[in-house]
Design a protein around this motif. Structure first.
Motif, PDB file in Angstrom:
ATOM      1  N   LYS A   1      -8.935  71.424  26.573  1.00 24.81           N
ATOM      2  CA  LYS A   1      -9.198  70.174  27.298  1.00 24.81           C
ATOM      3  C   LYS A   1     -10.638  70.112  27.788  1.00 24.81           C
ATOM      4  O   LYS A   1     -11.315  69.085  27.647  1.00 24.81           O
ATOM      5  N   LYS A   2     -11.102  71.196  28.360  1.00 24.05           N
ATOM      6  CA  LYS A   2     -12.474  71.247  28.866  1.00 24.05           C
ATOM      7  C   LYS A   2     -13.479  71.087  27.727  1.00 24.05           C
ATOM      8  O   LYS A   2     -14.464  70.351  27.844  1.00 24.05           O
ATOM      9  N   HIS A   3     -13.212  71.760  26.604  1.00 15.74           N
ATOM     10  CA  HIS A   3     -14.138  71.717  25.485  1.00 15.74           C
ATOM     11  C   HIS A   3     -14.191  70.342  24.824  1.00 15.74           C
ATOM     12  O   HIS A   3     -15.210  69.991  24.219  1.00 15.74           O
ATOM     13  N   LEU A   4     -13.128  69.578  24.924  1.00 12.66           N
ATOM     14  CA  LEU A   4     -13.103  68.263  24.270  1.00 12.66           C
ATOM     15  C   LEU A   4     -13.491  67.114  25.207  1.00 12.66           C
ATOM     16  O   LEU A   4     -13.374  65.954  24.829  1.00 12.66           O
ATOM     17  N   GLU A   5     -13.972  67.450  26.387  1.00 15.22           N
ATOM     18  CA  GLU A   5     -14.404  66.391  27.297  1.00 15.22           C
ATOM     19  C   GLU A   5     -15.522  65.542  26.700  1.00 15.22           C
ATOM     20  O   GLU A   5     -15.628  64.341  26.974  1.00 15.22           O
ATOM     21  N   ASP A   6     -16.352  66.156  25.850  1.00 14.13           N
ATOM     22  CA  ASP A   6     -17.445  65.403  25.215  1.00 14.13           C
ATOM     23  C   ASP A   6     -17.053  64.810  23.866  1.00 14.13           C
ATOM     24  O   ASP A   6     -17.863  64.153  23.201  1.00 14.13           O
ATOM     25  N   GLY A   7     -15.785  65.035  23.434  1.00 13.11           N
ATOM     26  CA  GLY A   7     -15.316  64.453  22.176  1.00 13.11           C
ATOM     27  C   GLY A   7     -15.918  65.069  20.935  1.00 13.11           C
ATOM     28  O   GLY A   7     -15.919  64.447  19.866  1.00 13.11           O
TER      29      GLY A   7
END
Length: 408
Positions: free
Chosen positions: A65-71
């Protein structure tokens, strides 16, 4: 069918993607089964994911989740054999997996998606993963998607993979995917991992929106046993290498892409349902004529999740009363005096209930139909135009055997 066609392939079929899967012996007792997978794209991708609704979640989900905050993402690392859930050091281990994968592949750790599946509450050793990743870097290939599909399996009996193509903006776009899941699968992201790739050019926002819409008519319509896992993750990466005009809003290309993505998810969802733990049959419940789509969804989910319906299908028993019962407690706005029910398979179709009441039918013919490996439960509510499909499996003796000693 829509503007798409299924092809032979897997998660590496879209342009830019390679993968590998090897035996890392995550469980010391495992000496042969592949249990660690890497999926890699040679360019940063737009990316999105959805996760389990369970309040108890794997630490891998927190990291992803944290890693995909920037998409943005460029790789996936996933292990089977250990869920990395309810561990005091779980977050650090999941983070460490991303660091290892990033260093191995030459990408930022923050651009790595991480997932785990297996037994809950057991410490996940990092050393086997570190050792295996060094080896895997030289074994990432276009053919490695099938090995990755095997590496994420737990109690699955078959690998789940698919690929399809469609035309977008005059370009051929490919979608590929793998999935795992046999038990602890229940509606609303129930137990499974799935990793999907595409070479379509789609913005992060539109990819996230397409994922959210497509999952509702596919994975969220699957139920095997009523349990929702702690580790469910469905992630998608888009490389943009197909060369179509970037999809940045809900235009015609977006809806074409959404149609193909939904069909891709449904194909994998049906594979998950048909390989439910101990299952002998795939059940597809098709509900038409509802007052609205939400009502159709409630009815289809209720029927496919009924233990009594599932047990009847295992016994090839045309016990349509159990279907009516599931409709009755579904919470949907239904006039039960208008309900028709039929059972269908490759052996034919038989009407068993008309206007909410039983009709005469051949038990022998019904048995012949229900002995098949794929059964359609057809329900017509005769009250509108709402439609929905749900996917499940029968409930067998082997389900209890598998789960009675799963941890050992």
């Amino acid at each position: 069918m829509g503007n798409y066609r299924f092809i032979e392939g897997t998660v590496t079929s879209p342009m830019g993607f390679t993968a590998a899967g090897i035996c890392a012996s995550i469980k010391p007792s495992n000496k042969t089964k592949r249990d660690l997978a890497l999926i890699y794209c040679d360019t940063p991708c737009t990316a999105a994911a959805v996760y389990t609704k369970n309040l108890v979640k794997s630490s891998a989900i927190e990291v992803t989740k944290k890693h995909l905050e920037d998409g943005i993402a460029q790789a996936v690392i996933v292990n089977s054999g250990n869920a990395n859930t309810c561990n005091a050091n779980g977050y650090d281990i999941a983070n460490h997996m991303c660091l290892i994968a990033g260093e191995t592949l030459g990408v930022k750790a923050e651009d790595v998606i991480v997932a785990s599946t297996g037994v809950i509450g057991q410490p996940l050793p990092i050393q086997p993963i570190l050792k295996a990743c060094v080896y895997m870097k030289g074994h990432l290939t276009k053919e490695g998607g099938t090995d990755a599909a095997e590496a994420i399996m737990t109690t699955d009996t078959v690998k789940k993979e698919m690929a399809m193509q469609m035309e977008l903006d005059g370009k051929t776009v490919t979608i590929g995917g793998i999935a795992k899941g046999s038990g602890m699968i229940h509606i609303n992201m129930g137990t499974m991992l799935s990793f999907v790739t595409t070479d379509a050019a789609v913005s992060s926002d539109m990819l996230r929106e397409a994922l959210r819409e497509a999952v509702e008519d596919s994975y969220n319509m699957v139920s095997v046993d009523g349990d929702t896992s702690t580790n469910d993750t469905l992630a998608i990466m888009a490389s943009g290498k197909a060369g179509n005009k970037m999809i940045t809003n809900k235009n015609e290309d977006y809806y074409t892409f959404l149609s193909g993505l939904t069909a891709a998810f449904r194909a994998l969802a049906k594979k998950l349902a048909g390989d439910g733990e101990g299952a002998t049959k795939l059940l597809v419940c098709k509900v038409e004529g509802a007052k609205s789509k939400p009502n159709a969804v409630k009815v289809a989910k209720s029927i496919i999740g009924s233990s009594l319906v599932k047990a009847a299908m295992f016994g090839s028993d045309a016990n349509w009363g159990r279907v009516l019962c599931a409709i009755g407690y579904s919470g949907a706005d239904v006039d039960v005096k208008k309900v028709d029910v039929s059972f269908e398979s490759a052996k034919g179709n038989i009407l068993v209930c008309k206007d909410g009441a039983g009709v005469e039918f051949s038990e022998e013919k019904a048995k012949e139909i229900l002995l098949e490996k794929e059964i359609n439960i057809l329900v017509s509510l005769n009250d509108g135009f709402g439609y929905a499909e749900a996917y499940g499996c029968d409930l067998t003796y082997d389900y209890v055997k598998i789960n009675g000693d799963y941890r050992t």
